[in-house]
Write a protein that holds these residues in place. Structure first.
Motif, PDB file in Angstrom:
ATOM      1  N   GLN A 258      -5.213  -4.984   3.080  1.00 47.15           N
ATOM      2  CA  GLN A 258      -5.004  -3.804   2.252  1.00 47.15           C
ATOM      3  C   GLN A 258      -6.090  -2.752   2.499  1.00 47.15           C
ATOM      4  O   GLN A 258      -5.797  -1.552   2.546  1.00 47.15           O
TER       5      GLN A 258
ATOM      6  N   LEU B 176      -5.467   1.126   3.963  1.00 44.01           N
ATOM      7  CA  LEU B 176      -5.833   2.297   3.176  1.00 44.01           C
ATOM      8  C   LEU B 176      -6.984   3.101   3.779  1.00 44.01           C
ATOM      9  O   LEU B 176      -7.089   4.304   3.573  1.00 44.01           O
TER      10      LEU B 176
ATOM     11  N   CYS C 256       0.821  -1.218   0.000  1.00 45.15           N
ATOM     12  CA  CYS C 256       0.000   0.000   0.000  1.00 45.15           C
ATOM     13  C   CYS C 256       0.854   1.267   0.000  1.00 45.15           C
ATOM     14  O   CYS C 256       0.478   2.269  -0.627  1.00 45.15           O
TER      15      CYS C 256
END
Length: 388
Positions: A174, A178, A134
């Motif tokens: 992920q 984020l 990321c």
């Protein structure tokens, strides 16, 4: 003492000369509750950590990736056009995989020089790999002006891990990296991939979310993780549902009765019972946090989650069970293993002034059992991936 963000800039100058275009950061994650529900289209509740991965990067006018890790020897150089599944290996595959996934999605990404470093404990199940992916994904997004959404970047990072690295992970790690927000956990519906930030601020209530790295090897090399996925898929097929998320808590007893006789039926019942009750626990915890309830009320759900992982999903190990039992005996409101299992970390929700007592209790229990001393840190819900 310098941290990763400072080290990557220094190392960048020494490796590539000059300054990077910028520095980016992506956090690791710890899962508050919701284990092995992600690949069953269920619900999870992770939070982004203060610990993470930093990337210093700048574009180059050649279609190459030049990447250096502060924690590894040498620089890896790859032609972007040659990156594909089975063509790269080792730690650099996580970075190269992001380039491949973005290009496969039709995005024109420039060549990149990048240095990475992190402070997530290795092998603890706190998603250092997702943080690496990321951090690089948001860097490429900014440098190339791709203007991709957080969900798009999470999808690219997950595809990098699945297809290039070859790890069959879900998208929770992920998405958490984020979508993290300070003072919040991230409620994820893994079917729709809808993310919602839910208030979760233990310090404001006089609490600490303690992470105990049990130091037990965190590995799925014996195929146990894959076996759990197969069992869940098999059970869903027998029950005629797209995924175990579609079995309601009210319909659980009926579903369990339809899973056949003998040892195989008994095993499938255990696996299904964990997933269905775990989804219900996630929803209960989210409901309490949305309502602004005292965070202490979620403690029993955390502990029940651990019992389910231990007894029905059979993914705990003695070090993990010992840490949970000792933390609870020392006064923790709730404690559970977090992560995929077979090692890794334990979470304990404790009074802020009882942290030392809980630590001493866990250390004493480990010494008595002959285990290696655990390490600990405090989990603080933090912001997601960003440019520094």
């Amino acid at each position: 003492m310098t941290g990763p963000a400072e080290r990557v800039e220094t190392e960048f100058a020494e490796t590539f000369g000059g300054k990077p275009e910028g520095r980016w950061w992506a956090p690791g994650r710890v899962n508050l509750i919701g284990e092995h529900t992600d690949y069953n289209d269920g619900f999870v509740l992770p939070l982004a950590l203060e610990q993470g991965v930093a990337a210093a990067a700048r574009p180059v006018d050649r279609p190459v990736l030049r990447v250096r890790s502060v924690q590894q020897e040498g620089t890896v150089e790859l032609a972007l056009a040659e990156i594909a599944p089975d063509t790269v290996s080792g730690w650099s595959a996580y970075v190269a995989g992001v380039a491949w996934a973005l290009r496969e999605a039709g995005h024109d990404v420039p060549g990149l020089e990048v240095v990475v470093d992190g402070d997530i404990p290795a092998g603890a199940g706190l998603s250092s790999s997702a943080a690496l992916e990321c951090a690089v994904a948001v860097a490429w997004n900014d440098l190339a002006g791709l203007d991709l959404s957080r969900d798009d970047l999470a999808a690219a990072a997950q595809r990098a891990e699945n297809d290039v690295v070859g790890a069959p992970t879900g998208g929770m790690d992920q998405m958490a990296s984020l979508h993290g927000r300070s003072g919040h956990a991230v409620f994820l519906d893994m079917r729709s991939l809808r993310a919602e930030q839910v208030p979760f601020d233990p310090p404001a209530a006089g609490l600490t979310l303690l992470v105990i790295d049990t130091r037990a090897p965190h590995a799925h090399v014996d195929g146990e993780y894959a076996e759990r996925r197969r069992s869940c898929t098999q059970a869903a097929e027998i029950l005629g549902v797209p995924a175990l998320r579609d079995v309601s808590l009210d319909g659980l007893d009926d579903a369990l009765a339809r899973l056949g006789d003998g040892a195989e039926g008994d095993l499938l019942r255990m696996r299904v019972r964990h997933v269905v009750t775990e989804n219900a626990r996630v929803l209960d915890v989210v409901g309490a946090l949305r309502s602004g309830d005292d965070p202490r009320v979620i403690g029993p759900a955390l502990t029940a989650s651990h019992a389910s992982m231990r007894d029905d999903f059979e993914i705990t190990v003695p070090e993990v069970d010992t840490a949970v039992a000792a933390a609870l005996e020392a006064g923790a409101h709730g404690a559970r293993m977090t992560g995929g299992g077979f090692g890794g970390c334990v979470l304990a929700l404790v009074e802020a002034d009882a942290v030392e007592a809980v630590l001493r209790a866990v250390e004493a229990a480990y010494e008595k059992a002959g285990f290696r001393a655990p390490s600990t840190f405090v989990a603080t819900a933090s912001d997601g991936a960003r440019k520094l």
